[in-house]
Design a protein around this motif. Sequence first.
Motif, PDB file in Angstrom:
ATOM      1  N   SER A 141       0.831  -1.204   0.000  1.00 25.57           N
ATOM      2  CA  SER A 141       0.000   0.000   0.000  1.00 25.57           C
ATOM      3  C   SER A 141       0.867   1.255   0.000  1.00 25.57           C
ATOM      4  N   PRO A 142       0.313   2.392  -0.405  1.00 27.77           N
ATOM      5  CA  PRO A 142       1.045   3.651  -0.265  1.00 27.77           C
ATOM      6  C   PRO A 142       1.484   3.908   1.178  1.00 27.77           C
ATOM      7  N   TYR A 143       0.620   3.578   2.133  1.00 28.84           N
ATOM      8  CA  TYR A 143       0.975   3.770   3.548  1.00 28.84           C
ATOM      9  C   TYR A 143       2.242   2.996   3.908  1.00 28.84           C
ATOM     10  N   LYS A 144       2.337   1.761   3.447  1.00 26.78           N
ATOM     11  CA  LYS A 144       3.508   0.949   3.791  1.00 26.78           C
ATOM     12  C   LYS A 144       4.782   1.545   3.201  1.00 26.78           C
ATOM     13  N   MET A 145       4.695   2.015   1.974  1.00 22.06           N
ATOM     14  CA  MET A 145       5.874   2.605   1.337  1.00 22.06           C
ATOM     15  C   MET A 145       6.375   3.818   2.122  1.00 22.06           C
ATOM     16  N   LEU A 146       5.420   4.660   2.536  1.00 24.08           N
ATOM     17  CA  LEU A 146       5.794   5.918   3.182  1.00 24.08           C
ATOM     18  C   LEU A 146       6.153   5.756   4.651  1.00 24.08           C
ATOM     19  N   HIS A 147       5.426   4.893   5.370  1.00 22.92           N
ATOM     20  CA  HIS A 147       5.520   4.872   6.829  1.00 22.92           C
ATOM     21  C   HIS A 147       6.129   3.610   7.421  1.00 22.92           C
ATOM     22  N   ILE A 148       6.210   2.531   6.656  1.00 18.83           N
ATOM     23  CA  ILE A 148       6.845   1.319   7.162  1.00 18.83           C
ATOM     24  C   ILE A 148       8.254   1.189   6.583  1.00 18.83           C
ATOM     25  N   PHE A 149       8.354   1.260   5.240  1.00 15.02           N
ATOM     26  CA  PHE A 149       9.673   1.254   4.621  1.00 15.02           C
ATOM     27  C   PHE A 149      10.358   2.611   4.796  1.00 15.02           C
ATOM     28  N   GLY A 150       9.704   3.666   4.287  1.00 12.91           N
ATOM     29  CA  GLY A 150      10.237   5.016   4.435  1.00 12.91           C
ATOM     30  C   GLY A 150      11.712   5.085   4.092  1.00 12.91           C
ATOM     31  N   ASP A 151      12.476   5.681   4.997  1.00 12.75           N
ATOM     32  CA  ASP A 151      13.937   5.718   4.877  1.00 12.75           C
ATOM     33  C   ASP A 151      14.556   4.937   6.029  1.00 12.75           C
ATOM     34  N   GLU A 152      13.987   3.793   6.321  1.00 12.21           N
ATOM     35  CA  GLU A 152      14.401   2.983   7.456  1.00 12.21           C
ATOM     36  C   GLU A 152      15.533   2.024   7.084  1.00 12.21           C
ATOM     37  N   THR A 153      16.199   1.531   8.122  1.00  8.58           N
ATOM     38  CA  THR A 153      17.204   0.488   7.985  1.00  8.58           C
ATOM     39  C   THR A 153      16.803  -0.684   8.871  1.00  8.58           C
ATOM     40  N   ASP A 170      11.102   7.572  -2.283  1.00 12.59           N
ATOM     41  CA  ASP A 170      10.705   8.735  -3.068  1.00 12.59           C
ATOM     42  C   ASP A 170       9.213   8.939  -2.818  1.00 12.59           C
ATOM     43  N   PRO A 171       8.831   9.884  -1.945  1.00 20.47           N
ATOM     44  CA  PRO A 171       7.423   9.999  -1.557  1.00 20.47           C
ATOM     45  C   PRO A 171       6.509  10.458  -2.688  1.00 20.47           C
ATOM     46  N   LEU A 172       7.047  11.165  -3.670  1.00 21.78           N
ATOM     47  CA  LEU A 172       6.206  11.631  -4.771  1.00 21.78           C
ATOM     48  C   LEU A 172       5.798  10.470  -5.677  1.00 21.78           C
ATOM     49  N   ARG A 173       6.713   9.534  -5.887  1.00 25.44           N
ATOM     50  CA  ARG A 173       6.409   8.373  -6.730  1.00 25.44           C
ATOM     51  C   ARG A 173       5.921   7.174  -5.919  1.00 25.44           C
ATOM     52  N   LEU A 174       5.904   7.317  -4.596  1.00 21.63           N
ATOM     53  CA  LEU A 174       5.563   6.195  -3.723  1.00 21.63           C
ATOM     54  C   LEU A 174       6.458   5.003  -4.045  1.00 21.63           C
ATOM     55  N   GLU A 175       7.739   5.288  -4.202  1.00 18.36           N
ATOM     56  CA  GLU A 175       8.713   4.300  -4.665  1.00 18.36           C
ATOM     57  C   GLU A 175       9.803   4.128  -3.612  1.00 18.36           C
ATOM     58  N   VAL A 176      10.228   2.886  -3.413  1.00 18.74           N
ATOM     59  CA  VAL A 176      11.279   2.598  -2.439  1.00 18.74           C
ATOM     60  C   VAL A 176      12.374   1.784  -3.106  1.00 18.74           C
TER      61      VAL A 176
END
Length: 247
Positions: A141-153, A170-176
Amino acid sequence: MAYAHMAAVYDRLMADSPYGEWLDWVEGHFAKGEKPRHVIDLGCGTGTIAIPLAKRGYRVTGVDLSAEMLAVAYDKMRREQVEITWVEQDMRELELPQADAVISLCDSLSYLTEEADVQETFRRVFDHLAEGGSFLFDVHSPYKMLHIFGDETFTYMDDEVSYIWQCFCDPLRLEVEHQLTFFIRQPEGLYERVEEEHLQRAYQPIQLIRWLSDAGFADIVVTADYSDRPPKETSERLFFAARKPKR
């Protein structure tokens, strides 16, 4: 190539994944209509979904872009003493006999990072389905890309394999972009370091629904997180079920 090194340790890393819930979701949808005889599993990986389906009596064709993953799947199939057809193919260029159902699980479609590629895949799937056939898949989901993966390690340590997993969003493309460094124990006791990069993208549900409809699908239903409930703002995994209409 994605999963070139990861194939050898993929099943160990994914051992705690809820494959049973994926299978229950798929068979729950199959039970709502005529049970399919032939199922195409797109992005089948090491066959962890395809093999149980074959053992339950389905004729399964597993499709994946990674020859390394398919090699692992083939060995597992031989151990389980079932018959599955494995095909090394890009889902955007799908060219196979028609099936009664097409599935794509474990966020395989999230690897399609361009809108045109998703649309082409949907068209290919539609063409490869018999009338009345089902297309079942899940994506991040978009939520997972932004808030779970995000810029995490993320890190994982084990005697046989460890990894460092860095995410760049990349929050604009919802891409990780997933940058993975593995340390894999060799027979002599030393550890080999290998690196892979994976790119995934999320799309808004309304976009995916529109592209499915444009491809010709009907009866499109979206649920979340292995359930029959509609998505919420914080849902992490979106599940789609669509059907090719009968004439």
